[in-house]
Enzyme design. Sequence first.
Site, PDB file in Angstrom:
ATOM      1  CE1 TYR A 105      -3.669  -7.326   0.111  1.00 35.93           C
ATOM      2  CE2 TYR A 105      -2.392  -6.002  -1.180  1.00 35.93           C
ATOM      3  CZ  TYR A 105      -3.687  -6.275  -0.430  1.00 35.93           C
ATOM      4  OH  TYR A 105      -4.612  -5.339  -0.561  1.00 35.93           O
ATOM      5  CD  GLU A 193      -7.228  -7.320   0.007  1.00 38.73           C
ATOM      6  OE1 GLU A 193      -7.045  -6.068   0.687  1.00 38.73           O
ATOM      7  OE2 GLU A 193      -7.801  -8.227   0.875  1.00 38.73           O
TER       8      GLU A 193
END
Length: 394
Positions: A105, A193
């Site tokens: 991530y 993101e």
Amino acid sequence: MKIQEADAKSLLAAQGLPVPPWAVARTAVDARAAAERFLAAGAGRVVIKAQVLVGGRGKAGGVRLAGSPAEAEEVAGRILGMQIKGIPVRKVLVGPAAVIVKEFYLGAILDRASRRIVLMASAEGGVEIEEVAKATPEAIHRVAAHPLLGLLDWQARELAFAVGLAGPHLRDFVRIARGIVATMRAYDADLVEVNPLAIIRESGPEGHVERLACLDAKVTLDDSALPRHPDLEKLRDLDEEDPADAEARHYDISFIHLDGSIGCMVNGAGLAMTTMDLVNRAGGAPANFLDIGGGAKADRVSAAMRLILADPKVRAILVNIFGGITRGDEVARGLIDARARQEREVPMVVRIVGTNAEEAARLLREAAFETAATLDEAAAKAVAAARQATGGAA
Ligand code: GDP
Ligand code: MN
């Protein structure tokens, strides 16, 4: 403003980030044609992904692989017939499927507390970050970019080490981390993101090579900064926009849905928040934040009323106007007009003070509106009216 993955990927690619190629298709037949192209260009399989503005598409079955054009058509057809979290899928992204070695991530937010862009990384990739934050907050590593110097290489390297990246991937990671911060700044984003950022395996002339690639992208743009980016406005997905949000924007009304039963119409953001606090203190819960802004005329008041009444949870309405630039009599006329047209009868309590308050009071009296002199009184009356309407709870 949220934008679709495909558009977010365009923004990342424009900042030089490694994003695999893709096409967007609105029909299964178009998805098949796109798959054919990627397969002919050497992809082993294609990935087909629902384009909806919610996360967790993978879990919901909205991300699938296909090995042939026929399978791609079938899979795309199935995804295009789905609803994900209540949103019908109207388009899919088609691209060469990556062979994933490991998922990470990597994301950036505008952190209001530190007033900086904060970059977060985790080795728990592919999982929604909110879940990681809840279950294992220590698995999320953070660094803050300096407002003038930006993200420094050593900071990015520290993040890379923290998630276990080393060797040949270090340099790529630093580039990607800086690119994400650059994307935040270039487009005035609130959030960028990449989840998963993945080590992918590709077969080249010298056998297998591994490199980092951005397999998913989520970008949220700051609405207040959109006037600085007229070209980004066209990325707004009108298919998916809540009609209430579109109407609020059209009339320049700040409107946010909440869970309570008391609809609030207020002028000024600070006063709107105070009003919500006082509704809470009176034992109720606001159904929305709504700021009709300064100098609102009757048409904006009517629009605000429509927005409030469109929420079926609303059991009472509290109007709190402090007349400065806004003229009380204009608001009163707007309310009278709105009530005459409203489809649903909901008790309303009105408090108008300030400019032209006397004229407003006269108009409201003649139209038999329930009024209040103070905000406390208005909140108490609205909560009582909502309780009566629901037979107990406000
Ligand atoms: P999200 O669930 O909405 O976040 O959608 P993602 O694009 O992140 O996809 C969900 C998951 O599908 C990823 O975490 C991957 O495990 C998998 N996935 C996505 N793209 C690919 C791909 O190109 N190849 C493979 N093998 N898996 C993928
Ligand atoms: Mn994802």
